[in-house]
Design an enzyme around this catalytic site. Sequence first.
Site, PDB file in Angstrom:
ATOM      1  N   SER A 101     -16.005 -35.047   9.908  1.00  0.00           N
ATOM      2  CA  SER A 101     -15.761 -35.703   8.615  1.00  0.00           C
ATOM      3  C   SER A 101     -14.539 -36.618   8.688  1.00  0.00           C
ATOM      4  CB  SER A 101     -15.616 -34.658   7.516  1.00  0.00           C
ATOM      5  OG  SER A 101     -15.613 -35.244   6.244  1.00  0.00           O
TER       6      SER A 101
ATOM      7  N   ASP B  86     -16.015 -42.542   4.654  1.00  0.00           N
ATOM      8  CA  ASP B  86     -15.388 -41.841   5.773  1.00  0.00           C
ATOM      9  C   ASP B  86     -16.305 -41.882   6.996  1.00  0.00           C
ATOM     10  OD1 ASP B  86     -17.282 -40.078   4.842  1.00  0.00           O
ATOM     11  OD2 ASP B  86     -15.994 -38.314   4.855  1.00  0.00           O
TER      12      ASP B  86
ATOM     13  N   ASP C 172     -18.351 -39.986   8.636  1.00  0.00           N
ATOM     14  CA  ASP C 172     -19.739 -39.525   8.572  1.00  0.00           C
ATOM     15  C   ASP C 172     -20.432 -39.965   7.292  1.00  0.00           C
ATOM     16  OD1 ASP C 172     -18.244 -37.866   6.969  1.00  0.00           O
ATOM     17  OD2 ASP C 172     -19.261 -36.020   7.548  1.00  0.00           O
TER      18      ASP C 172
ATOM     19  N   ASP D 162     -20.241 -39.319   4.081  1.00  0.00           N
ATOM     20  CA  ASP D 162     -20.670 -38.468   2.969  1.00  0.00           C
ATOM     21  C   ASP D 162     -19.719 -38.596   1.779  1.00  0.00           C
ATOM     22  OD1 ASP D 162     -18.538 -37.104   4.101  1.00  0.00           O
ATOM     23  OD2 ASP D 162     -19.530 -35.142   4.126  1.00  0.00           O
TER      24      ASP D 162
END
Length: 582
Positions: free
Chosen positions: A149, A305, A307, A309
């Site tokens: 993340s 960010d 990833d 999400d």
Amino acid sequence: MSFDETTQKNIDSWLHGSYDNETKKEVEKLIKEQPDQATDAFYTRMAFGTGGLRGVMGVGTNRMNEYTVSFATQGLSNYINSQKESHKHSVLIGHDSRHNSKFFTETAAKVLIANGIEVFIYKELRPVPMVSFGCRQKKCSAAIMITASHNPPEYNGYKVYWSDGAQVLPPNDKGIITEVNKITEVEQVKKSADLNSPLVHWVEDELDSQYLDAVRELQLYPEINRDKGSLLNIVYTPIHGAGITMVPKILADWHFTKVDLVKSQEQPDGSFPTVKRPNPEEEEALKLGIEQLLNEESDILLATDPDSDRIGVVARHKCKAVLLTGNEMACLCAYHIGEAMKKSEKKPTNPAFVKTIVTTELFKKIAESHGASCFSVLTGFKYIGELIRHWEVNNSHEFIFGAEESYGYLFGTHARDKDAVILAALICEIALQEKLRKKTLIDLLYEVYEKYGVFRELLTSLVYPDTKETKDKIKKMMGEIRKNPPKEFLKIPVVKMEDYESSKIIHLDNGNEEPLDLPESNVLLFWLEDKTKLVIRPSGTEPKVKIYVGVCDENPKDVSESVSLMDQKLKKLTEEMNQLLK
């Protein structure tokens, strides 16, 4: 340097076990040159929790590496193969831009196919929602996302999803953890030498178009987007992450064509060279994008960010860059969706919005004012995914929108985790509506305050040294607060305490108790007489305690003045909370 018994045992298992020679040399070098780091790398085994793995990369039992990923995947494979299904088991794997993400993806795939499990692998990096969506589309038994993340560059992680595309929940999470914990030796791992197998299917861009088709119908004002979308000036940064693969595509598909990328952050790069931390919650990570927003006189900045999400939003308002918090953006989305539902000829049956217990109460007020139910769940988007699944089974509610204060949102049911891709498009739709009224997102926020009251929130964290003593101290502190809860803050009486560990609501004025219908968690929530909400939540993975404070003025005479007064109150309450926890 001498090590404790457990550390030495773990080191010996790597030096004398069936690990490759290059790894053994790295271990020897670490012991010789950085003994403290060797202790940290081997003093324990990296725990496979309900969210999977996450940690610093390197050799060692407490590090993300080829072996910890292999052990985890063997445990996952054993659990999947224990499940009786009418069709062949399969797993979809995706990864972001972090160092070793592709390598860990291929490592996991080699273990899965050696265990007879079919594998779908994204050939290139993709966002988290594409893994959740792809898992559902391919009807997989599970999915894996290799990501840490928004953690710093030295981290990576391994996140597991179940067949519905949501993060794993009971009983499957405990079953997987049990199987992973059984794998302690290299010899227990089945692993293919390569990926040349009929069980391997490389996924290129076919799921991209399927995703865009699935979310296109979520547009609330498709004609206006088509005719006027080019009027909105957007700056976008993927912060060196996977968002670059999907966010520009969805914006173009929704007819938002004036998109300028932050060039220095456009290319995927696991070193994240332009930021300290690739976290869109932090202003420092948005600095370059904000400069471009102001220099180009654009309307909004979107930042995802690594990833993809989570999404951060900055609006240009009165020639200044104004950052919107996760709570504020959640409320603007809820209001926009609610207003569109009012106008729609196809009104949903029993619409439902979902927030976490630490998310602003304004969200609930907005949802209910538009005829929707609003449910609160524990922190963690997996609980929102759980509700969606439950409603689909019993057909009781129709999920519309879910949000958490930490910049994570989901609009629609195509995926079952936070989705910054669809949110990028939704936010542009909201911003366009406001621009056509000669307004900004900040103007809309103040209109919402005018209608529902001023709700303001602040999150702070108390960070402690990462030691066993710290864990004991936090546990003792939480226990003492439970035994002797504070009776007031800023001389405002505490009305009740919600203790999520004992699953009780305790009314402090008369001592009455009632059950709390949410899973057990080490969280304390206090309600004050003036509807102030205070939450204390120790982190499950870091040596810190999070403090959430929410205040409100439901009948402001002047919104701007009320915002200022509420923000001052937030600071005073936070200071008092900090004193309580020291």
